[in-house]
Design a protein around this motif. Sequence first.
Motif, PDB file in Angstrom:
ATOM      1  N   ASN A 192       0.823  -1.209   0.000  1.00  0.00           N
ATOM      2  CA  ASN A 192       0.000   0.000   0.000  1.00  0.00           C
ATOM      3  C   ASN A 192       0.861   1.264   0.000  1.00  0.00           C
ATOM      4  N   ALA A 193       1.867   1.284   0.864  1.00  0.00           N
ATOM      5  CA  ALA A 193       2.738   2.457   0.943  1.00  0.00           C
ATOM      6  C   ALA A 193       3.517   2.650  -0.352  1.00  0.00           C
ATOM      7  N   ALA A 194       3.983   1.541  -0.945  1.00  0.00           N
ATOM      8  CA  ALA A 194       4.757   1.634  -2.182  1.00  0.00           C
ATOM      9  C   ALA A 194       3.907   2.174  -3.324  1.00  0.00           C
ATOM     10  N   SER A 195       2.677   1.639  -3.485  1.00  0.00           N
ATOM     11  CA  SER A 195       1.827   2.089  -4.591  1.00  0.00           C
ATOM     12  C   SER A 195       1.432   3.553  -4.412  1.00  0.00           C
ATOM     13  N   ASN A 196       1.220   3.968  -3.164  1.00  0.00           N
ATOM     14  CA  ASN A 196       0.913   5.381  -2.911  1.00  0.00           C
ATOM     15  C   ASN A 196       2.102   6.272  -3.237  1.00  0.00           C
ATOM     16  N   PHE A 197       3.296   5.814  -2.901  1.00  0.00           N
ATOM     17  CA  PHE A 197       4.490   6.601  -3.203  1.00  0.00           C
ATOM     18  C   PHE A 197       4.676   6.743  -4.710  1.00  0.00           C
ATOM     19  N   VAL A 198       4.473   5.653  -5.444  1.00  0.00           N
ATOM     20  CA  VAL A 198       4.601   5.712  -6.901  1.00  0.00           C
ATOM     21  C   VAL A 198       3.601   6.713  -7.470  1.00  0.00           C
ATOM     22  N   TRP A 199       2.354   6.671  -6.968  1.00  0.00           N
ATOM     23  CA  TRP A 199       1.351   7.618  -7.442  1.00  0.00           C
ATOM     24  C   TRP A 199       1.782   9.051  -7.174  1.00  0.00           C
ATOM     25  N   MET A 200       2.338   9.303  -5.975  1.00  0.00           N
ATOM     26  CA  MET A 200       2.749  10.664  -5.634  1.00  0.00           C
ATOM     27  C   MET A 200       3.829  11.160  -6.605  1.00  0.00           C
TER      28      MET A 200
END
Length: 650
Positions: A192-200
């Motif tokens: 979850n944290a990784a996918s959110n970081f990629v989106w950011m």
Amino acid sequence: MIGTGLSIYRITGRFDKAEAAYNRSLTIAAKLACEDQHIAEYQRALAGYHNAMALLHHDKGALGKAETAYKASLTTWKKLADKHPEVPIYQQNLALSHNNLALLYNGEGQFKKAEAAHQMSLDILIKLADRHPNVPEYQHNLAMSHYNLAVAYRNAKRFDDAEREHKVSLTIWKELAGAHPDVPEYQRWQYNAASNFVWMVARYPGRSEKDYAEALRLAEMCVEQRPKESDSWQVLGWARYRNGQWQQAIDALETSIELQKNKGDAWQWIFLSMAHWQLGNKAEARQWYVKSIARRTKSKNEEGLRFRNEARELLGMPVVVGHTDDVESIVFLPDGAGLWSASSDETIKQWGVASRKCLGTLTEHTDKVESLAVSADGKTVASASKDNTIRLWNAQTGTLRHTLGGHAKAVRAVAFSPDGKSLVSVSLDMTVRLWDTASGKLIRELGRHEAGLRAVAFSPTGKLVASAGDDQKIMLWNPHGESEKPVAALSGHTAEIRGLAFSPDGRLLASVGGKKGSKNTDWTARVWDVAARQSLHVLTGHTGAVRTVAFSPDGQTLATGSYDKTVKLWNVEEGQIQTTLEGHADTVRTVAFSPDGKTLAVGGAGIKLWDLATRQAVTFPQITSSLEEAKVNSQGREPLEDKRTQRDQP
């Protein structure tokens, strides 16, 4: 104490039984905690029941009571933590209580309070994790606190801060996942944290090569962890696009679409459009662009607008400067020079009337903006949203003054008192609420209807508030009284009521309603004698439900707008049609007279200003069509016509 099974009442929605049971438990727990203060178990039980009561009130939408209960839980945990510093569970529960309070504030749009509460939680958990480095639970809670703070920053549109907090949480979960491969929860939150970081990172072009390379590495990790999830391949497609890997981006996005039940969304399609254009596949790029804007995305509009503008610029098209969805409400500022509009695209825009130029865009709401109102002195604008909040703005600068939270469902309409000191709001939660505009605090709940509410008006005398909605009744309330019972009820409509307006002298009240697609064709406007509580005119002529109504400044003319795509102007005294204004592309959702009465602003599929003397209209710049906007010819030019697809949004 009564504890076992109480949460079943809350989970199954039996709130009254749950509240009664929790209150009995709280009474017993408080008594025991007071009589035997040295027994920590009683204090723990008291804190737990306060927290449970807070969760119950949170579920019910009684956010003020939820805040009080969370704070009571915090107070008890702090006493325990201070008295027993050697017991880490008390520190942990104190931190989690701060976190719960922060989540409440975040949901209400009170981002500064949310940030402060999250920071309190973080301060405790950082110390706890440092003292007990071998306890993974404390590390996990610390990562979760960073993650929740990132969400709060993201909602507050502080994206750089959100990105930083996502990265911290990702680092912690990565270490936990590596050290404890048998705990799937750590893997899940790392994802979850990784996918959110990629989106950011993928949000903006022009980031550093290092940032994009890091995003690509994390996106590849997401695919490795969850190769059968559409979201994994979607973030990989974004990351590959930002790294200039055009064909690889297309491959990842097409895989993402194949794995999705609805076969794709606007986010995937718009990146496919840009990737194909980069490869020189211009016809295919335009096709994907058409597809992307034909699908209404529920994601935050400012991101959709940013990506759309990036694609439009790449494809050689003008960028979007106006609203990208239906205009729900319009207000003129009292000087007549400024106009504000609110839209389903989640934004509010400030316009110069003479120039028809957009002077500013306000993006703080996180869902459809339903209604606007301006104070008589022109200093404050109020907005109501489907995100359950009301916001008060400085009318000149667009600066946010207050966020009013408390409604449990979408806020459909707001109106200022004549002196501007109070504001009334109505919601689909069936309540009518009165607010203090100076402090942003709730004064009181005026009362309730039997169904969701859609319209409200404050009388020019300040002595009455009118509210109406799905129960087909108009209720009149005394804003200065203490009773939660209406002063009077006006009946006559046989379908939901969509709009209300008092005449400038307060003698008359106009109401409109109807529901598109219903067999009930109460597509009427009604004019009421307020003092006599009687209907004076039933205005018929629209061939669709009537959405909006407004009196002219002199009180002699009434304007109504309808799903039939017309505006009708009525002679108030005679109850007869004066003229019909046609040429609107879709449903007329809002009308507003200029302060001098010479101009009528009409909102729906864009904004039109009608000169009432000449019956001529000018249109504000706006991308007003999903499909028709995308009728781009082979050279990428804009279409000349503006025809909208038919749709009805309640």
